[in-house]
Design a protein around this motif. Structure first.
Motif, short mmCIF file in Angstrom:
data_model
loop_
_atom_site.label_atom_id
_atom_site.label_comp_id
_atom_site.label_asym_id
_atom_site.label_seq_id
_atom_site.Cartn_x
_atom_site.Cartn_y
_atom_site.Cartn_z
N GLY A 1 16.94 -7.10 30.69
CA GLY A 1 16.37 -8.00 29.70
C GLY A 1 15.21 -7.35 28.99
O GLY A 1 14.42 -6.63 29.57
N VAL A 2 15.13 -7.59 27.71
CA VAL A 2 14.04 -7.03 26.92
C VAL A 2 13.01 -8.13 26.73
O VAL A 2 13.32 -9.23 26.28
CB VAL A 2 14.55 -6.53 25.56
CG1 VAL A 2 13.40 -6.02 24.71
CG2 VAL A 2 15.59 -5.46 25.75
N HIS A 3 11.78 -7.83 27.07
CA HIS A 3 10.71 -8.81 26.93
C HIS A 3 9.92 -8.51 25.68
O HIS A 3 9.35 -7.44 25.51
CB HIS A 3 9.78 -8.76 28.16
CG HIS A 3 8.61 -9.69 28.03
ND1 HIS A 3 8.75 -11.05 28.03
CD2 HIS A 3 7.29 -9.44 27.85
CE1 HIS A 3 7.55 -11.60 27.88
NE2 HIS A 3 6.65 -10.64 27.76
N ILE A 4 9.90 -9.47 24.77
CA ILE A 4 9.13 -9.34 23.54
C ILE A 4 7.94 -10.27 23.65
O ILE A 4 8.11 -11.47 23.89
CB ILE A 4 9.98 -9.71 22.31
CG1 ILE A 4 11.18 -8.76 22.22
CG2 ILE A 4 9.15 -9.67 21.04
CD1 ILE A 4 12.14 -9.11 21.13
N PRO A 5 6.75 -9.74 23.50
CA PRO A 5 5.56 -10.59 23.62
C PRO A 5 5.56 -11.70 22.57
O PRO A 5 6.13 -11.58 21.49
CB PRO A 5 4.40 -9.63 23.39
CG PRO A 5 4.95 -8.27 23.54
CD PRO A 5 6.41 -8.35 23.25
N GLU A 6 4.91 -12.80 22.91
CA GLU A 6 4.84 -13.95 22.00
C GLU A 6 4.13 -13.60 20.70
O GLU A 6 4.42 -14.17 19.66
CB GLU A 6 4.14 -15.12 22.69
CG GLU A 6 4.97 -15.78 23.76
CD GLU A 6 6.28 -16.35 23.22
OE1 GLU A 6 6.26 -16.96 22.13
OE2 GLU A 6 7.32 -16.16 23.86
N ARG A 7 3.20 -12.64 20.76
CA ARG A 7 2.48 -12.25 19.54
C ARG A 7 3.46 -11.70 18.51
O ARG A 7 3.33 -11.97 17.33
CB ARG A 7 1.43 -11.20 19.86
CG ARG A 7 0.28 -11.73 20.69
CD ARG A 7 -0.66 -10.62 21.00
NE ARG A 7 0.09 -9.61 21.76
CZ ARG A 7 -0.38 -8.44 22.16
NH1 ARG A 7 -1.61 -8.12 21.86
NH2 ARG A 7 0.35 -7.60 22.84
N VAL A 8 4.43 -10.92 18.98
CA VAL A 8 5.40 -10.34 18.05
C VAL A 8 6.28 -11.44 17.47
O VAL A 8 6.57 -11.45 16.27
CB VAL A 8 6.25 -9.26 18.77
CG1 VAL A 8 7.34 -8.74 17.85
CG2 VAL A 8 5.37 -8.12 19.24
N ASN B 1 6.56 -12.32 13.54
CA ASN B 1 7.85 -12.36 12.85
C ASN B 1 8.05 -13.70 12.13
O ASN B 1 8.54 -13.74 11.00
CB ASN B 1 9.00 -12.14 13.82
CG ASN B 1 9.17 -10.69 14.19
OD1 ASN B 1 8.70 -9.81 13.47
ND2 ASN B 1 9.82 -10.43 15.29
N GLU B 2 7.65 -14.78 12.78
CA GLU B 2 7.79 -16.10 12.16
C GLU B 2 6.89 -16.22 10.93
O GLU B 2 7.31 -16.75 9.90
CB GLU B 2 7.44 -17.19 13.17
CG GLU B 2 7.71 -18.58 12.66
CD GLU B 2 7.47 -19.63 13.73
OE1 GLU B 2 7.33 -20.79 13.33
OE2 GLU B 2 7.42 -19.29 14.92
N GLN B 3 5.68 -15.68 11.00
CA GLN B 3 4.78 -15.71 9.85
C GLN B 3 5.34 -14.90 8.68
O GLN B 3 5.30 -15.32 7.53
CB GLN B 3 3.41 -15.18 10.23
CG GLN B 3 2.61 -16.11 11.10
CD GLN B 3 1.28 -15.49 11.52
OE1 GLN B 3 1.04 -14.30 11.27
NE2 GLN B 3 0.43 -16.28 12.14
N LEU C 1 6.39 -16.31 4.99
CA LEU C 1 5.84 -15.74 3.75
C LEU C 1 6.95 -15.28 2.81
O LEU C 1 6.90 -15.51 1.61
CB LEU C 1 4.91 -14.58 4.07
CG LEU C 1 3.52 -14.95 4.58
CD1 LEU C 1 2.77 -13.69 5.02
CD2 LEU C 1 2.74 -15.66 3.50
N GLN C 2 7.97 -14.62 3.38
CA GLN C 2 9.09 -14.15 2.55
C GLN C 2 9.82 -15.31 1.91
O GLN C 2 10.14 -15.27 0.72
CB GLN C 2 10.06 -13.33 3.38
CG GLN C 2 9.61 -11.93 3.66
CD GLN C 2 10.61 -11.16 4.49
OE1 GLN C 2 11.43 -11.74 5.20
NE2 GLN C 2 10.56 -9.85 4.40
N SER C 3 10.09 -16.34 2.67
CA SER C 3 10.84 -17.47 2.11
C SER C 3 10.02 -18.17 1.02
O SER C 3 10.57 -18.56 -0.02
CB SER C 3 11.25 -18.45 3.20
OG SER C 3 10.13 -19.04 3.80
N ARG C 4 8.71 -18.33 1.21
CA ARG C 4 7.87 -18.94 0.17
C ARG C 4 7.82 -18.07 -1.08
O ARG C 4 7.87 -18.56 -2.21
CB ARG C 4 6.46 -19.17 0.69
CG ARG C 4 6.35 -20.41 1.55
CD ARG C 4 4.92 -20.79 1.79
NE ARG C 4 4.36 -19.86 2.78
CZ ARG C 4 3.07 -19.64 2.95
NH1 ARG C 4 2.19 -20.24 2.21
NH2 ARG C 4 2.66 -18.80 3.87
#
Length: 79
Positions: A16-23, A27-29, A33-36
């Motif tokens: 399993g690959v663990h991606i920190p919540e910060r990343v 990504n969500e931010q 921004l891209q969609s706006r």
């Protein structure tokens, strides 16, 4: 002389690959921004009049002609 190593990085396989919540939050931010940004550009990209359609058709024809040059020959000879 030193031995040259290949530039390939080896990452050991894991189950399993663990991606920190910060990343994930970053990504969500970025996605928001891209969609706006693209939503704000949408009204500028609409074809409003016949001149807009003519310019769009001319640019599309020129681009298509550079990719498929025989289309110019067929189009000109058919008139």
């Amino acid at each position: 002389m030193k031995k040259a190593t290949s530039g390939v990085l080896y990452a050991p396989q894991s189950t399993g690959v663990h991606i920190p919540e910060r990343v994930n939050a970053l990504n969500e931010q970025v996605n928001n921004l891209q969609s706006r940004y693209y939503r704000s550009l949408a009204p500028d990209c609409e074809l409003h009049g016949s001149s807009d359609r003519w310019y769009f058709g001319a640019i599309l024809s020129a681009c298509t002609g550079f990719i498929f040059p025989p289309l110019f020959v067929v189009n000109v000879s058919s008139k």
